[in-house]
Structure formats: structure tokens, C-alpha cells
Design a protein around this motif. Structure first.
Motif, PDB file in Angstrom:
ATOM      1  N   LEU A   1       0.856  -1.180   0.000  1.00  0.00           N
ATOM      2  CA  LEU A   1       0.000   0.000   0.000  1.00  0.00           C
ATOM      3  C   LEU A   1       0.893   1.231   0.000  1.00  0.00           C
ATOM      4  O   LEU A   1       1.804   1.339   0.826  1.00  0.00           O
ATOM      5  CB  LEU A   1      -0.915   0.001   1.233  1.00  0.00           C
ATOM      6  N   ALA A   2       0.645   2.150  -0.912  1.00  0.00           N
ATOM      7  CA  ALA A   2       1.546   3.284  -1.097  1.00  0.00           C
ATOM      8  C   ALA A   2       0.878   4.610  -0.761  1.00  0.00           C
ATOM      9  O   ALA A   2      -0.340   4.739  -0.777  1.00  0.00           O
ATOM     10  CB  ALA A   2       2.060   3.313  -2.536  1.00  0.00           C
ATOM     11  N   GLY A   3       1.722   5.599  -0.473  1.00  0.00           N
ATOM     12  CA  GLY A   3       1.262   6.965  -0.312  1.00  0.00           C
ATOM     13  C   GLY A   3       0.772   7.313   1.076  1.00  0.00           C
ATOM     14  O   GLY A   3       0.254   6.468   1.811  1.00  0.00           O
ATOM     15  N   ASP A   4       0.957   8.592   1.441  1.00  0.00           N
ATOM     16  CA  ASP A   4       0.505   9.062   2.752  1.00  0.00           C
ATOM     17  C   ASP A   4      -0.792   9.843   2.670  1.00  0.00           C
ATOM     18  O   ASP A   4      -1.325  10.294   3.682  1.00  0.00           O
ATOM     19  CB  ASP A   4       1.586   9.920   3.412  1.00  0.00           C
ATOM     20  N   ARG A   5      -1.336  10.022   1.455  1.00  0.00           N
ATOM     21  CA  ARG A   5      -2.563  10.777   1.196  1.00  0.00           C
ATOM     22  C   ARG A   5      -2.433  12.248   1.592  1.00  0.00           C
ATOM     23  O   ARG A   5      -3.433  12.928   1.792  1.00  0.00           O
ATOM     24  CB  ARG A   5      -3.759  10.139   1.942  1.00  0.00           C
ATOM     25  N   VAL A   6      -1.189  12.714   1.698  1.00  0.00           N
ATOM     26  CA  VAL A   6      -0.935  14.118   2.029  1.00  0.00           C
ATOM     27  C   VAL A   6       0.039  14.732   1.037  1.00  0.00           C
ATOM     28  O   VAL A   6      -0.235  15.752   0.424  1.00  0.00           O
ATOM     29  CB  VAL A   6      -0.380  14.276   3.460  1.00  0.00           C
ATOM     30  N   PHE A   7       1.191  14.052   0.853  1.00  0.00           N
ATOM     31  CA  PHE A   7       2.217  14.606  -0.027  1.00  0.00           C
ATOM     32  C   PHE A   7       2.597  13.641  -1.141  1.00  0.00           C
ATOM     33  O   PHE A   7       2.599  14.004  -2.303  1.00  0.00           O
ATOM     34  CB  PHE A   7       3.463  14.967   0.789  1.00  0.00           C
ATOM     35  N   GLY A   8       2.938  12.416  -0.780  1.00  0.00           N
ATOM     36  CA  GLY A   8       3.384  11.491  -1.814  1.00  0.00           C
ATOM     37  C   GLY A   8       3.822  10.164  -1.247  1.00  0.00           C
ATOM     38  O   GLY A   8       3.536   9.823  -0.099  1.00  0.00           O
ATOM     39  N   GLU A   9       4.557   9.413  -2.057  1.00  0.00           N
ATOM     40  CA  GLU A   9       5.046   8.094  -1.675  1.00  0.00           C
ATOM     41  C   GLU A   9       6.512   8.174  -1.269  1.00  0.00           C
ATOM     42  O   GLU A   9       7.301   8.915  -1.860  1.00  0.00           O
ATOM     43  CB  GLU A   9       4.886   7.125  -2.864  1.00  0.00           C
ATOM     44  N   ASP A  10       6.875   7.436  -0.235  1.00  0.00           N
ATOM     45  CA  ASP A  10       8.258   7.360   0.238  1.00  0.00           C
ATOM     46  C   ASP A  10       8.671   5.896   0.238  1.00  0.00           C
ATOM     47  O   ASP A  10       8.164   5.097   1.022  1.00  0.00           O
ATOM     48  CB  ASP A  10       8.361   7.947   1.646  1.00  0.00           C
TER      49      ASP A  10
END
Length: 315
Positions: free
Chosen positions: A85-94
Motif C-alpha cells: 500500500l503506497a502513499g501518505d494521502r498528504v504529499f506522496g510516496e516514500d
């Protein structure tokens, strides 16, 4: 081929001699098999004796070994049905922190961990396991998702520390680490963390404030790197070995201090010499801790976790 560390030089010399003899034997009528067997036994004995008396600094070097298994290796070796599962739903994927649904010995879990990478392209992709704020915010999102569905959380910690760059600070690195630590402590489902390499500073504790914390035999866990502590205390990184000893960063030190619950044994010579055996032992240890936490109510899980951390440092 295994890469040898500086303190393994005598072992490397023996292995080089064995390889040389094997090459000679393949094109010669000389019977040098007994000599090869003799050297192999000597090398194995030297490996055992060397790893039986590693210093704190040497353990730190083993924990950082470039061939040591990382998160994706453990996913391949002991987890099944992994759904990232990807992404923080705020800025992006790390990509420094990876997580998702998976099964461990048939048990559904949410697994989250640092990934360092094994070669230059993958290390750059995963930022050498040093996460930015979006990585910790993704971890928070996944932990909350696990809590919603009643799934235990398993984290594999392996980072030198959170990314210290300007852009990370601009996006709230300290706040993200604090929120992630808070999310761990507030979870109403069991959480087991395992330090599988380096457990560095807030970047580690942000996903390791668990009900049970395990460490691989040759992993390290500390508030700052030995080099960083040396630079602060002695104004030079050259005292890293002294700092490592003084800080008590090894699994053996931390078990005695009550910071961790158990040490997971590694194969002789470190996890990188037999990743499959290391992964198997880790899976068994995590499963055992999850079994012990099964059946606790959300309030009991939180209370156990709170009591665990409040007890650290008690005389």
C-alpha cells in the motif's frame, strides 16, 4: 560471494587460499583435497571464535553489512500474499518505508518496515532506508488501517535514522516522527517490532514503540549513531568504537536493560551468510510474541504497551 568486513581479514585470507587451492586442484593431478579440508575447518573455527567475541563497534559493522537481508528479502522469505500500500494521502510516496497486508505463517497482519536496497539504483530509490515525513505518515495510515480491521502490526526496523535533509524538515519531519510514535502507542491491536539491522534514533522508534520489541543477534539500536556520538563528545568521528561501547547499543546490552524482550539468533557469521535461516528464526519469534498477545482487548493491549515502556529504566 560474501563481502568481508575489516575485522574478518584473517578469515578472508583463509577463504582466498581455499579458493586458490580449489582452482589449482581442478587442473592438476595433485591430491590437495586433505589440505583444502584442513583449511576449511580452520576457517569455520575462526569464524565461530571471531563472532563469539564481537565488540559493540564490530556488531554495528555487521548490522550495516551491505549483503544483510532487508525488508523486501523478509517479505519474500517469510511472508505470503503481500499487498503493498503506497502513499501518505498528504504529499506522496516514500520508498524508504514499505508496508501492506500480508500473512505470516497463515496469520493476517499489517507489515511495515524500512528498505535500504542492495545495489546503487535500489539504494537511491529507497533513500538508503532513511524515511522522510511522508514515509512516517504512510506508516501512521497503515497502522490505523490495521486497527480498523483488527489486524496485528509487525514492523521490521532497519534505518540509520530519518532523512535529515532540508526538504524533510520543511515538510515536518519531527512532527511526523512524533505522530508515528504516538500512533504506535495508541494502537488497539497487538504490535511486534523487530530490529533487523540498524535501529537509529527517532527514525527507528517511530515504528518500534510496540508491545514487544525483538532484535536480531547482531543488530544495533541507539538514539544516535556511534559516529554521531563520537563527533559530539570527542569532536571527532574517530572515537566511534568507544562511543558504541559506552552507549550499549547491542542486542545483548539492551536485553539486560529491559529495552527489548528477546534476541533472535543469527547464523554463525551474521544474517547475510544465511538469510533463509535468519528469516525462519525471525518468523518463529514474531509468531510466538503475537500468540502471547492474542485475545487481549484493545484496552489491555494499550495498557500492556504503556506498562512496558514505563518500566524501562526502573531500578
Amino acid at each position: 560471494m560474501i563481502s568481508f568486513l575489516d575485522f574478518e581479514k584473517p578469515i578472508a585470507e583463509l577463504e582466498a587460499r581455499i579458493a586458490e587451492l580449489r582452482a589449482t586442484a581442478s587442473g592438476s593431478d595433485l591430491d590437495i583435497v586433505p589440505e583444502i579440508e584442513k583449511l576449511e575447518k580452520k576457517s569455520a573455527a575462526l569464524l565461530v571464535s571471531t563472532y563469539a567475541k564481537l565488540s559493540s563497534w564490530q556488531k554495528a559493522q555487521v548490522a550495516r553489512h551491505p549483503q544483510r537481508p532487508h525488508f523486501l528479502d523478509y517479505i519474500r522469505l517469510i511472508f505470503t500474499d503481500f499487498v503493498p500500500l503506497a502513499g501518505d494521502r498528504v504529499f506522496g510516496e516514500d520508498a524508504a518505508i514499505i508496508g501492506g497486508f500480508a500473512k505470516l505463517n497463515g496469520r493476517k497482519v499489517m507489515v511495515i518496515g524500512h528498505e535500504k536496497g542492495h545495489d546503487t539504483p535500489s539504494r537511491v530509490k529507497h533513500n538508503f532506508g532513511s524515511a522522510k515525513p511522508e514515509g512516517y505518515r504512510k506508516a501512521i495510515r497503515l497502522m490505523e488501517l490495521a486497527s480498523k480491521f483488527g489486524l496485528p502490526v509487525v514492523t521490521l526496523v532497519d534505518t540509520a535514522g530519518a532523512f535529515p535533509g532540508v526538504e524533510a524538515e520543511e515538510r515536518g519531519q519531527a512532527e511526523a516522527i512524533a505522530r508515528s510514535t504516538e500512533a504506535c502507542l495508541a494502537l488497539g491491536v497487538p504490535m511486534v517490532a523487530a530490529i533487523v539491522g540498524e535501529g537509529g534514533s527517532g527514525g527507528a522508534i517511530a515504528i518500534a514503540a510496540a508491545n514487544k520489541v525483538l532484535m536480531l543477534e547482531h543488530s544495533v539500536y541507539s538514539v544516535i549513531s556511534p559516529e554521531g556520538a563520537s563527533s559530539i563528545l570527542w569532536r571527532t568521528p574517530d572515537k566511534a568504537a568507544d562511543a558504541a561501547t559506552a552507549m550499549k547499543i547491542t542486542a545483548q546490552d539492551l536485553l539486560g536493560l529491559g529495552v527489548i524482550e528477546a534476541i533472535v539468533p543469527e547464523p554463525i557469521g551474521g544474517a547475510h551468510r544465511d538469510p533463509a535461516a535468519t528469516a525462519s528464526a525471525l518468523a518463529e519469534a514474531i509468531g510466538r510474541e503475537l500468540d502471547a498477545l492474542t485475545g487481549l482487548s484493545p484496552a489491555e493491549v494499550r495498557r500492556q504497551r504503556e506498562d512496558r515502556f514505563l518500566a524501562i529504566g526502573e531500578l
